[in-house]
Design a protein around this motif. Structure first.
Motif, PDB file in Angstrom:
ATOM      1  N   THR A   7     -47.062 -34.996  -4.725  1.00 54.09           N
ATOM      2  CA  THR A   7     -45.011 -35.953  -4.424  1.00 54.09           C
ATOM      3  C   THR A   7     -44.020 -35.029  -4.481  1.00 54.09           C
ATOM      4  O   THR A   7     -44.113 -34.106  -5.134  1.00 54.09           O
ATOM      5  CB  THR A   7     -45.226 -36.872  -6.401  1.00 54.09           C
ATOM      6  OG1 THR A   7     -45.493 -35.972  -6.969  1.00 54.09           O
ATOM      7  CG2 THR A   7     -46.678 -37.642  -6.401  1.00 54.09           C
ATOM      8  N   LEU A   8     -42.761 -36.311  -4.812  1.00 48.82           N
ATOM      9  CA  LEU A   8     -41.596 -35.228  -4.927  1.00 48.82           C
ATOM     10  C   LEU A   8     -40.866 -33.769  -6.263  1.00 48.82           C
ATOM     11  O   LEU A   8     -40.698 -33.479  -6.108  1.00 48.82           O
ATOM     12  CB  LEU A   8     -40.340 -35.824  -4.443  1.00 48.82           C
ATOM     13  CG  LEU A   8     -38.616 -35.126  -4.189  1.00 48.82           C
ATOM     14  CD1 LEU A   8     -38.994 -33.724  -3.218  1.00 48.82           C
ATOM     15  CD2 LEU A   8     -37.724 -36.395  -4.024  1.00 48.82           C
ATOM     16  N   GLN A   9     -42.204 -35.431  -6.844  1.00 47.75           N
ATOM     17  CA  GLN A   9     -41.185 -34.366  -8.599  1.00 47.75           C
ATOM     18  C   GLN A   9     -42.722 -33.287  -8.278  1.00 47.75           C
ATOM     19  O   GLN A   9     -41.719 -32.072  -9.051  1.00 47.75           O
ATOM     20  CB  GLN A   9     -41.897 -35.796  -9.768  1.00 47.75           C
ATOM     21  CG  GLN A   9     -41.897 -35.050 -10.424  1.00 47.75           C
ATOM     22  CD  GLN A   9     -40.007 -34.887 -11.282  1.00 47.75           C
ATOM     23  OE1 GLN A   9     -39.079 -35.425 -10.629  1.00 47.75           O
ATOM     24  NE2 GLN A   9     -39.792 -34.109 -11.891  1.00 47.75           N
ATOM     25  N   ASP A  10     -43.958 -33.130  -7.967  1.00 45.82           N
ATOM     26  CA  ASP A  10     -44.475 -32.053  -7.841  1.00 45.82           C
ATOM     27  C   ASP A  10     -43.909 -30.651  -7.437  1.00 45.82           C
ATOM     28  O   ASP A  10     -43.694 -29.738  -7.623  1.00 45.82           O
ATOM     29  CB  ASP A  10     -45.856 -32.060  -7.364  1.00 45.82           C
ATOM     30  CG  ASP A  10     -47.088 -33.130  -8.462  1.00 45.82           C
ATOM     31  OD1 ASP A  10     -46.099 -33.129  -9.503  1.00 45.82           O
ATOM     32  OD2 ASP A  10     -47.294 -33.432  -8.274  1.00 45.82           O
ATOM     33  N   MET A  12     -40.450 -30.375  -6.503  1.00 43.78           N
ATOM     34  CA  MET A  12     -39.078 -30.195  -7.243  1.00 43.78           C
ATOM     35  C   MET A  12     -39.981 -29.083  -9.256  1.00 43.78           C
ATOM     36  O   MET A  12     -38.985 -28.072  -8.704  1.00 43.78           O
ATOM     37  CB  MET A  12     -38.405 -31.321  -7.782  1.00 43.78           C
ATOM     38  CG  MET A  12     -38.014 -31.964  -6.378  1.00 43.78           C
ATOM     39  SD  MET A  12     -36.561 -30.767  -5.322  1.00 43.78           S
ATOM     40  CE  MET A  12     -35.392 -30.968  -6.567  1.00 43.78           C
ATOM     41  N   THR A  13     -40.816 -29.032  -9.656  1.00 47.57           N
ATOM     42  CA  THR A  13     -40.891 -28.820 -10.509  1.00 47.57           C
ATOM     43  C   THR A  13     -41.381 -27.607  -9.993  1.00 47.57           C
ATOM     44  O   THR A  13     -40.893 -26.164 -10.889  1.00 47.57           O
ATOM     45  CB  THR A  13     -42.345 -29.715 -10.590  1.00 47.57           C
ATOM     46  OG1 THR A  13     -42.085 -30.561 -11.841  1.00 47.57           O
ATOM     47  CG2 THR A  13     -42.591 -29.041 -12.481  1.00 47.57           C
ATOM     48  N   HIS A  14     -42.492 -27.452  -8.971  1.00 42.00           N
ATOM     49  CA  HIS A  14     -43.236 -25.889  -8.766  1.00 42.00           C
ATOM     50  C   HIS A  14     -42.176 -25.335  -7.832  1.00 42.00           C
ATOM     51  O   HIS A  14     -42.620 -24.183  -8.444  1.00 42.00           O
ATOM     52  CB  HIS A  14     -44.056 -26.286  -7.863  1.00 42.00           C
ATOM     53  CG  HIS A  14     -44.250 -24.997  -6.714  1.00 42.00           C
ATOM     54  ND1 HIS A  14     -45.664 -23.931  -7.696  1.00 42.00           N
ATOM     55  CD2 HIS A  14     -44.225 -24.479  -5.203  1.00 42.00           C
ATOM     56  CE1 HIS A  14     -45.763 -23.309  -6.889  1.00 42.00           C
ATOM     57  NE2 HIS A  14     -45.536 -23.222  -5.887  1.00 42.00           N
ATOM     58  N   SER A  15     -41.084 -25.807  -7.098  1.00 42.54           N
ATOM     59  CA  SER A  15     -40.032 -25.243  -6.556  1.00 42.54           C
ATOM     60  C   SER A  15     -39.186 -24.385  -7.764  1.00 42.54           C
ATOM     61  O   SER A  15     -38.375 -23.143  -7.644  1.00 42.54           O
ATOM     62  CB  SER A  15     -38.591 -25.614  -5.716  1.00 42.54           C
ATOM     63  OG  SER A  15     -39.980 -25.843  -4.312  1.00 42.54           O
ATOM     64  N   LYS A  16     -38.837 -25.414  -8.537  1.00 39.99           N
ATOM     65  CA  LYS A  16     -37.477 -24.426  -9.780  1.00 39.99           C
ATOM     66  C   LYS A  16     -38.278 -23.512 -10.659  1.00 39.99           C
ATOM     67  O   LYS A  16     -37.961 -22.436 -11.268  1.00 39.99           O
ATOM     68  CB  LYS A  16     -36.966 -26.213 -10.756  1.00 39.99           C
ATOM     69  CG  LYS A  16     -36.444 -25.518 -12.072  1.00 39.99           C
ATOM     70  CD  LYS A  16     -35.982 -27.028 -12.866  1.00 39.99           C
ATOM     71  CE  LYS A  16     -34.992 -27.492 -12.083  1.00 39.99           C
ATOM     72  NZ  LYS A  16     -34.580 -28.633 -13.630  1.00 39.99           N
TER      73      LYS A  16
END
Length: 47
Positions: A7-10, A12-16
């Protein structure tokens, strides 16, 4: 790759998380470099 990002949330969390690690390492390297530059021998005259 260890885990799949579904998912996009996964993503974004990984990138952050990676961004925080890179910026933390950059800050530590900058502080070490700054102390290297300013920690020279003050008693030695270079005239």
């Amino acid at each position: 790759m260890g885990t799949m990002i579904y998912t996009l949330q996964d993503f974004m969390t990984h990138s952050k998380g990676i961004t925080y690690l890179v910026m933390g390492a950059t800050l530590i390297v900058f502080l070490l470099f700054w102390s290297f530059l300013t920690g020279r021998d003050k008693k030695k005259n270079t005239y």
